[in-house]
Write a protein that holds these residues in place. Sequence first.
Motif, PDB file in Angstrom:
ATOM      1  N   LYS A 220      12.735  -5.545 -18.060  1.00 33.15           N
ATOM      2  CA  LYS A 220      13.194  -6.470 -17.031  1.00 33.15           C
ATOM      3  C   LYS A 220      13.115  -5.817 -15.646  1.00 33.15           C
ATOM      4  CE  LYS A 220      16.351  -9.089 -19.980  1.00 33.15           C
ATOM      5  NZ  LYS A 220      17.754  -9.547 -20.186  1.00 33.15           N
TER       6      LYS A 220
ATOM      7  N   LEU B 206      13.796  -1.444 -20.272  1.00 33.75           N
ATOM      8  CA  LEU B 206      13.782  -2.113 -21.573  1.00 33.75           C
ATOM      9  C   LEU B 206      14.830  -1.483 -22.477  1.00 33.75           C
ATOM     10  CD1 LEU B 206      12.241  -4.154 -23.475  1.00 33.75           C
ATOM     11  CD2 LEU B 206      10.858  -2.189 -24.193  1.00 33.75           C
TER      12      LEU B 206
ATOM     13  N   ASP C 173       9.746   0.814 -19.032  1.00 28.57           N
ATOM     14  CA  ASP C 173       8.668   0.182 -19.786  1.00 28.57           C
ATOM     15  C   ASP C 173       8.148  -1.017 -19.000  1.00 28.57           C
ATOM     16  OD1 ASP C 173       7.480  -1.763 -21.857  1.00 28.57           O
ATOM     17  OD2 ASP C 173       7.829   0.014 -23.085  1.00 28.57           O
ATOM     18  N   GLU C 174       6.841  -1.169 -18.935  1.00 29.25           N
ATOM     19  CA  GLU C 174       6.252  -2.274 -18.162  1.00 29.25           C
ATOM     20  C   GLU C 174       6.628  -3.641 -18.721  1.00 29.25           C
ATOM     21  OE1 GLU C 174       1.913  -2.180 -20.481  1.00 29.25           O
ATOM     22  OE2 GLU C 174       2.045  -1.827 -18.329  1.00 29.25           O
ATOM     23  N   HIS C 175       7.092  -3.675 -19.974  1.00 27.57           N
ATOM     24  CA  HIS C 175       7.504  -4.941 -20.582  1.00 27.57           C
ATOM     25  C   HIS C 175       9.003  -5.209 -20.397  1.00 27.57           C
ATOM     26  CE1 HIS C 175       3.560  -5.236 -22.351  1.00 27.57           C
ATOM     27  NE2 HIS C 175       3.709  -4.077 -22.950  1.00 27.57           N
TER      28      HIS C 175
ATOM     29  N   ARG D  72      10.676  -1.097 -14.281  1.00 27.27           N
ATOM     30  CA  ARG D  72      11.234  -2.053 -15.239  1.00 27.27           C
ATOM     31  C   ARG D  72      11.949  -1.321 -16.368  1.00 27.27           C
ATOM     32  NH1 ARG D  72       9.174  -7.393 -15.707  1.00 27.27           N
ATOM     33  NH2 ARG D  72       8.043  -8.029 -13.829  1.00 27.27           N
TER      34      ARG D  72
END
Length: 315
Positions: free
Chosen positions: A214, A196, A210-212, A194
């Motif tokens: 897209k 970011l 980053d796991e947060h 992912r």
Amino acid sequence: MPAPQGFPQVRHLSVEGNDEGQRLDNFLLKHLPGVPKSHVYRLLRSGQVRVDGGRCKPDRRLRLGEAVRVPPVRVAERGEPVRPPDRVLDRLKSAIRLENEDYLALDKPAGLAVHAGSGLDYGVIEAIRAWQTYDYVELCHRLDRDTSGVLLLAKSRKALLRAQNAFRDGLAQKRYLALVIGAWNGGVREVDSRLLKNFPQGGERMVLVDEHGKPSRTRFTPTRRFVDATLCEVDIFSGRMHQIRVHANEVGQGVAGDRKYGFRDAQKPIREAGLKRLFLHARGLQLPAQDGYPTLRVEAPLPAELEAVLERLPS
């Protein structure tokens, strides 16, 4: 009592052919150049903007013939737009790879941004508008400034939406050529980390794994192997900013010539082979037959300066 001369007044704008289906907020941003986005959204929230007399949300899709009430708002004065040099206009005309009644496809040169901004007075879209050939022309997607290759533009809003929907739904095929640093171990490799965006205030724009972030997926297929590098065909299944460059770094083999994410110490042999730019080229683009449109295919050959680098690399 009429407003004093020069004082902004209420306007009623008609939704015309190329505005049909556009979001209300984007319609306003286009017609209110220089007005901050935050102020445009305040006007929408307060109900001062009306469509055929009714309040609407920002994401309301406009229909042909509707009237949009725009309240009095001062638009920042803009200087005269900068006309790109003739050499840029002529270079882009010679870079046309496909043109029909719906689309214009170019082989964008490296070093030319797709639009103005961030200290740039013009980009591809401003140059094409300076041709004064088209009533409507818009970018269907983006390419990084330092990336060369296929760039697609639409000549109507309907054609633009067809292309954007294909990109959004994963129906478009986008293939690149990238020279990555170092010998490639194994065969095809997919990266689905992912991504970011990270825009620190006053800092350099970067993209992070980053796991947060897209969802993002890239497939690397090695096609030519050298002592110090590997040429890969790269298919992307999402269109994130700097996606190929960050995913190449994620597997420890950054794109050659990448000064933002690349591994500088490992690039010396490739620089000695004459590489002076990012070795990333949008080789081909395909849109499927959809909504009455036939299949669209565009290809752009690897630029001569990149071919020359490959010829100099020891294998």
